[in-house]
Enzyme design. Structure first.
Site, PDB file in Angstrom:
ATOM      1  N   ASP A 226      -1.889  10.749  -1.813  1.00  0.00           N
ATOM      2  CA  ASP A 226      -2.414   9.879  -2.582  1.00  0.00           C
ATOM      3  C   ASP A 226      -2.698  10.479  -3.939  1.00  0.00           C
ATOM      4  O   ASP A 226      -2.634   9.848  -4.895  1.00  0.00           O
ATOM      5  CB  ASP A 226      -3.515   8.970  -2.129  1.00  0.00           C
ATOM      6  CG  ASP A 226      -3.154   7.997  -1.028  1.00  0.00           C
ATOM      7  OD1 ASP A 226      -2.750   8.369   0.207  1.00  0.00           O
ATOM      8  OD2 ASP A 226      -2.738   6.750  -1.573  1.00  0.00           O
TER       9      ASP A 226
ATOM     10  N   ARG B 259       0.863  -1.138  -0.149  1.00  0.00           N
ATOM     11  CA  ARG B 259       0.133   0.001   0.013  1.00  0.00           C
ATOM     12  C   ARG B 259       0.787   1.123  -0.085  1.00  0.00           C
ATOM     13  O   ARG B 259       2.101   1.070  -0.073  1.00  0.00           O
ATOM     14  CB  ARG B 259      -1.084  -0.098   1.192  1.00  0.00           C
ATOM     15  CG  ARG B 259      -0.584  -0.589   2.442  1.00  0.00           C
ATOM     16  CD  ARG B 259       0.458  -0.222   3.149  1.00  0.00           C
ATOM     17  NE  ARG B 259       0.068   1.201   3.388  1.00  0.00           N
ATOM     18  CZ  ARG B 259       1.298   2.187   3.517  1.00  0.00           C
ATOM     19  NH1 ARG B 259       2.415   1.752   3.773  1.00  0.00           N
ATOM     20  NH2 ARG B 259       0.907   3.496   4.038  1.00  0.00           N
ATOM     21  N   GLY B 260       0.428   2.286  -0.028  1.00  0.00           N
ATOM     22  CA  GLY B 260       1.151   3.639  -0.129  1.00  0.00           C
ATOM     23  C   GLY B 260       1.103   3.978  -1.779  1.00  0.00           C
ATOM     24  O   GLY B 260       1.515   3.150  -2.691  1.00  0.00           O
ATOM     25  N   ALA B 261       0.838   5.238  -2.037  1.00  0.00           N
ATOM     26  CA  ALA B 261       1.044   5.589  -3.475  1.00  0.00           C
ATOM     27  C   ALA B 261       2.098   5.147  -4.441  1.00  0.00           C
ATOM     28  O   ALA B 261       1.814   4.419  -5.382  1.00  0.00           O
ATOM     29  CB  ALA B 261       0.517   7.163  -3.541  1.00  0.00           C
TER      30      ALA B 261
ATOM     31  N   GLN C 296      -2.017   2.169  10.154  1.00  0.00           N
ATOM     32  CA  GLN C 296      -0.894   2.167   9.693  1.00  0.00           C
ATOM     33  C   GLN C 296       0.324   2.994  10.303  1.00  0.00           C
ATOM     34  O   GLN C 296       1.476   2.601  10.130  1.00  0.00           O
ATOM     35  CB  GLN C 296      -0.786   2.764   8.180  1.00  0.00           C
ATOM     36  CG  GLN C 296      -1.509   2.298   6.881  1.00  0.00           C
ATOM     37  CD  GLN C 296      -3.038   2.619   6.977  1.00  0.00           C
ATOM     38  OE1 GLN C 296      -3.547   2.755   8.132  1.00  0.00           O
ATOM     39  NE2 GLN C 296      -3.670   2.595   5.817  1.00  0.00           N
TER      40      GLN C 296
ATOM     41  N   ASN D 172      -5.329  12.648   1.100  1.00  0.00           N
ATOM     42  CA  ASN D 172      -4.498  11.562   1.686  1.00  0.00           C
ATOM     43  C   ASN D 172      -5.299  10.734   2.830  1.00  0.00           C
ATOM     44  O   ASN D 172      -6.521  10.967   2.876  1.00  0.00           O
ATOM     45  CB  ASN D 172      -3.441  12.538   2.564  1.00  0.00           C
ATOM     46  CG  ASN D 172      -2.291  11.641   3.004  1.00  0.00           C
ATOM     47  OD1 ASN D 172      -1.801  10.760   2.251  1.00  0.00           O
ATOM     48  ND2 ASN D 172      -1.943  11.725   4.321  1.00  0.00           N
ATOM     49  N   LYS D 173      -4.650  10.032   3.436  1.00  0.00           N
ATOM     50  CA  LYS D 173      -5.604   9.146   4.315  1.00  0.00           C
ATOM     51  C   LYS D 173      -6.423   9.852   5.129  1.00  0.00           C
ATOM     52  O   LYS D 173      -6.192  11.009   5.923  1.00  0.00           O
ATOM     53  CB  LYS D 173      -4.402   8.320   5.434  1.00  0.00           C
ATOM     54  CG  LYS D 173      -4.750   7.249   6.149  1.00  0.00           C
ATOM     55  CD  LYS D 173      -5.498   6.332   5.788  1.00  0.00           C
ATOM     56  CE  LYS D 173      -5.252   5.617   4.409  1.00  0.00           C
ATOM     57  NZ  LYS D 173      -6.301   4.542   3.661  1.00  0.00           N
TER      58      LYS D 173
ATOM     59  N   ARG E 114      -7.299  -0.384  -6.758  1.00  0.00           N
ATOM     60  CA  ARG E 114      -7.646   0.711  -5.687  1.00  0.00           C
ATOM     61  C   ARG E 114      -7.616   1.936  -6.263  1.00  0.00           C
ATOM     62  O   ARG E 114      -7.145   2.285  -7.359  1.00  0.00           O
ATOM     63  CB  ARG E 114      -6.328   0.904  -4.574  1.00  0.00           C
ATOM     64  CG  ARG E 114      -6.362  -0.329  -3.688  1.00  0.00           C
ATOM     65  CD  ARG E 114      -5.412  -0.025  -2.719  1.00  0.00           C
ATOM     66  NE  ARG E 114      -5.944   0.935  -1.636  1.00  0.00           N
ATOM     67  CZ  ARG E 114      -5.342   1.462  -0.405  1.00  0.00           C
ATOM     68  NH1 ARG E 114      -4.199   1.105  -0.239  1.00  0.00           N
ATOM     69  NH2 ARG E 114      -5.937   2.069   0.376  1.00  0.00           N
TER      70      ARG E 114
HETATM   71  O1  MRU Z   1      -4.365   3.252   2.281  1.00  0.00           O
HETATM   72  P1  MRU Z   1      -3.122   3.540   2.174  1.00  0.00           P
HETATM   73  O2  MRU Z   1      -2.370   2.846   3.382  1.00  0.00           O
HETATM   74  O3  MRU Z   1      -2.290   2.907   0.712  1.00  0.00           O
HETATM   75  O4  MRU Z   1      -2.827   4.863   2.258  1.00  0.00           O
HETATM   76  C1  MRU Z   1      -1.535   5.429   2.309  1.00  0.00           C
HETATM   77  C2  MRU Z   1      -1.302   7.018   2.474  1.00  0.00           C
HETATM   78  O5  MRU Z   1      -2.620   7.785   2.677  1.00  0.00           O
HETATM   79  C3  MRU Z   1       0.017   7.681   2.275  1.00  0.00           C
HETATM   80  O6  MRU Z   1       0.130   8.754   3.293  1.00  0.00           O
HETATM   81  C4  MRU Z   1       0.255   8.018   1.006  1.00  0.00           C
HETATM   82  O7  MRU Z   1      -0.099   6.841  -0.084  1.00  0.00           O
HETATM   83  C5  MRU Z   1       1.207   8.532   0.918  1.00  0.00           C
HETATM   84  S1  MRU Z   1       2.807   7.360   0.858  1.00  0.00           S
HETATM   85  C6  MRU Z   1       4.111   7.902   0.286  1.00  0.00           C
END
Ligand code: MRU
Length: 374
Positions: A258, A68-70, A217, A268-269, A103
């Protein structure tokens, strides 16, 4: 573009260590032909490596958030195309379509698929598999270099804060949300890259880590990777940030993104927006660290078109963790008839963003500033 070969030489110090091997979040293993990932659903209790061998396994890894993570989602998707073509050289379009649905919010997924598609355009069946592996490995290397450059560009911000408070005997207190670290990219991360660069530069630091319900996370991933790299950190509940800011315990916030619009609105999250509001009210700088590939230049304003992922309600109504006996268990925390909703992301308007730290420098969150990157 940053020179990848030069920057990657300096990375070894940062990588996670597992059974004597330096680890990234993803890598190709020629011996097994697998795409190896750290299964992030098992952290922090178990460091488990999965070697993916098929498109289905890649799609499952992304959708179930083993990765996960962009930035990491994008690189994983590129490897997914390779694995698909390896089993069927005519499967490109189907693989692009299937991966694009894994996603919805992180724009890096679509960016990566477009990049692979362009790279493979015109390739015949004899070459396409090798070329697909080549571009995935290139994107993996570039991501490391880009994330390291983000850290370098953000370092002066932390240095400036340290210079202004260094006589106070205090450290620089950073608040972060979710995990925008090495685990969210191939290595370094985005927000945490800035922190790692500051640590390597000798700036005394402490990080407040939001737990980041529902998937935690922050608790599971950010605290783990900060500790691995010797960065002092404290886990807090998601609602503690406002109080800490009001009482002078936060010098700046740094988060990832994201998807960011041309006007600088940051998706973002879930929970990021509330931190930005509290930071603004308390005159605390609120920075967003992101690769340029996370900017969606086709969307002017975030409210107008960011797809916000809604995930399984069980992530909210249940909690998973380890018992004192070391067994992983899931428990229900709300009555079964309780209505639940689970929005994964929110949008922080540009007016609350102090600056966007990218591999190309720090940009104001405005269309005038971001259009320079076009
Ligand atoms: O749902 P996730 O864990 O994929 O969400 C991740 C985030 O929101 C991160 O802050 C974002 O992807 C930036 S990662 C470098």
């Amino acid at each position: 573009m940053v020179e990848t070969h030069e920057l990657s030489k300096r990375l070894v110090i940062l990588k996670m260590n597992f059974q004597g091997k330096n680890l990234q979040s993803i890598w190709f293993e020629p011996e097994s032909g697998g795409v190896c990932i750290i299964d992030q659903t098992k952290l922090p209790h178990q460091l488990k490596i999965n070697c993916l061998q098929s498109l289905d396994e890649v799609c499952y890894a992304i959708a179930s958030m083993q990765v996960r993570g962009a930035p990491l989602i994008g690189v994983t998707a590129a490897y997914g195309i390779y694995l698909s073509l390896r089993s069927n050289v005519n499967s490109l379009n189907e693989a692009l379509d299937t991966l694009s649905k894994t996603r919805p919010t992180a724009v890096n997924l679509k960016w990566a698929l477009k990049r692979v598609q362009e790279f493979l355009a015109g390739e015949g069946v004899d070459n396409i598999v090798g070329k697909a592996l080549e571009v995935a490995q290139l994107m993996e290397k570039e991501d490391i270099a880009v994330c390291e450059a983000i850290g370098e560009n953000g370092l002066p911000v932390l240095r400036g804060i340290w210079e202004s408070k260094k006589n106070s005997q205090d450290v620089v207190n950073v608040l972060t949300h979710c995990n925008a670290g090495a685990l969210a990219a191939v290595d370094w991360g985005t927000a945490l890259s800035v922190i790692y660069k500051a640590k390597l530069a000798g700036i005394p630091l402490h990080v407040w880590v939001d737990e980041t319900r529902p998937r935690n996370q922050g608790a599971a991933l950010t605290c783990w990777e900060l500790a691995e790299r010797g960065v002092a950190n404290t886990l807090i509940v998601d609602n503690a940030g406002g109080h800490l800011m009001q009482t002078g315990k936060v010098d700046l916030c740094v988060v990832g993104s994201d998807r960011t619009s041309l006007s600088g609105d940051v998706c973002n999250k879930i929970g990021t927006y509330l931190k930005a509001l509290a930071a603004n009210h308390n005159n605390i700088p609120f920075y967003v660290a992101l690769p340029v590939s996370t900017i969606d230049f086709s969307i002017l304003s975030g409210q107008e078109g960011f797809p916000i992922e809604e995930r399984d309600n069980r992530e909210v109504s249940h909690m998973r963790g380890q018992t004192e006996q070391g067994k992983m268990e899931t428990v229900r925390i709300a009555l079964s008839q309780t209505a639940v909703s689970n929005y994964g992301f929110d949008i922080t308007p540009a007016e609350f963003v102090t600056g966007l730290i990218t591999e190309k420098g720090i940009f104001e969150a405005s269309p005038e500033s971001l259009s320079k990157l076009l």
